[in-house]
Design an enzyme around this catalytic site. Structure first.
Site, PDB file in Angstrom:
ATOM      1  N   SER A  28       0.861  -1.189   0.000  1.00  0.00           N
ATOM      2  CA  SER A  28       0.000   0.000   0.000  1.00  0.00           C
ATOM      3  C   SER A  28       0.896   1.237   0.000  1.00  0.00           C
ATOM      4  CB  SER A  28      -0.931   0.033   1.211  1.00  0.00           C
ATOM      5  OG  SER A  28      -2.012  -0.777   0.965  1.00  0.00           O
ATOM      6  N   HIS A  33       6.984   5.698   1.712  1.00  0.00           N
ATOM      7  CA  HIS A  33       7.773   4.570   1.182  1.00  0.00           C
ATOM      8  C   HIS A  33       8.647   5.047   0.011  1.00  0.00           C
ATOM      9  CE1 HIS A  33       4.066   2.307   2.666  1.00  0.00           C
ATOM     10  NE2 HIS A  33       5.020   1.752   3.356  1.00  0.00           N
TER      11      HIS A  33
END
Ligand code: AMP
Length: 270
Positions: A28, A33
């Site tokens: 996700s 990230h």
């Protein structure tokens, strides 16, 4: 971009490479990230991103089931970033029956999330130990949003392997809310509230600079946030960023918070 579906694929792909950067994730993917991945791409010869929702680190089955998953979208993002390898292991690739690892936290570690999520960090440290053994990276990129996790993994992994943990700054949205895969589970109203809580704590932290009675001020702030935003707070504490000890000194310290908003647990530090 090569997709590695098991450890045979992985060993073949990584053979002969040096200065491997590793970004472990539970998928996700969001800009938080992505910032870790960009740092790895910049600092390392090859970058490998793993996506694995580790059942062992969930202290609540429902939370594991509800954890957001979006593998197709994630792969598109990773391809666009020109990541070298994506590792999508199955549980059997990571947890081998004969290979037992027992993680024990010290009493002094059982604070913050370790106190409120029993077994969580034991699960995180075990999976990170196993992943590091498999991937053998030079550098592992981790986010400061989860600073307690970063520090524990750093201690265990750097003691047993040559890999170095690289700190990465917390990425926030325009309302100052730290990006998290769990934010998808929040409605607009809760997202708004969470942004206001983040802004409130950023301003509060600045005001603490010249104050002496930090402990009392934190306690008052905890009561204020509870009442104002109708949230359940697990903890709001001022701690040193190196050893996570409670402190009254402003230098090298942060406010750590974990709270529930509409049954979704969010953590952050400022
Ligand atoms: P997760 O997929 O939530 O397990 O996170 C994977 C890695 O991304 C961990 O090292 C997290 O600390 C990091 N991370 C998650 N959210 C953020 C963020 N908003 N900013 C920076 N790093 C983050």
């Amino acid at each position: 971009m090569k997709i590695l579906l098991n450890n045979i694929d992985l060993n073949e792909a990584l053979f002969g490479n040096s200065n491997i950067g590793f970004v472990p994730t539970m998928g996700s993917l969001h800009d938080g990230h992505i910032s870790l991945i960009k740092k790895s791409l910049k600092l390392c010869n090859k970058t490998i991103v793993s996506i694995y929702v580790n059942p062992k680190q969930f202290n609540n089955k429902d939370d594991y089931k509800k954890y957001p998953r979006s593998i197709k979208k994630d792969l598109k993002i990773l391809k666009k970033l020109k990541v070298d390898f994506v590792y999508l292991p199955k549980t059997k690739d990571i947890y081998k029956a004969r290979d037992k690892i027992k993680i024990k936290l010290k009493k002094k570690d059982k604070i913050l999330c370790a106190k409120y999520r029993k077994g969580h960090f034991e699960g995180v440290i075990e999976v990170m130990t196993r992943l590091t053994k498999i991937v053998k990276p030079s550098k592992i990129f981790m986010g400061e949003k989860d600073l307690q996790q970063l520090l524990l993994v750093k201690r265990f992994v750097e003691k047993n392997f040559k890999s170095k943990i690289i700190y990465c700054k917390t990425i926030r949205d325009k309302n100052k809310l730290a990006l998290s895969s769990r934010n998808i589970l929040l409605n607009k109203n809760s997202l708004n509230k969470a942004g206001k809580i983040a802004k409130n704590l950023i301003i509060f932290k600045k005001k603490l600079l010249k104050k002496k009675n930090l402990k009392d001020l934190i306690l008052i702030k905890k009561r204020e946030l509870k009442k104002k935003y109708d949230i359940k707070i697990d903890y709001l504490e001022f701690r040193n960023t190196k050893n996570l000890k409670l402190t009254n000194k402003f230098k090298n310290a942060r406010i750590f918070i974990a709270y529930y908003i509409n049954k979704v647990r969010l953590i952050d530090n400022f």
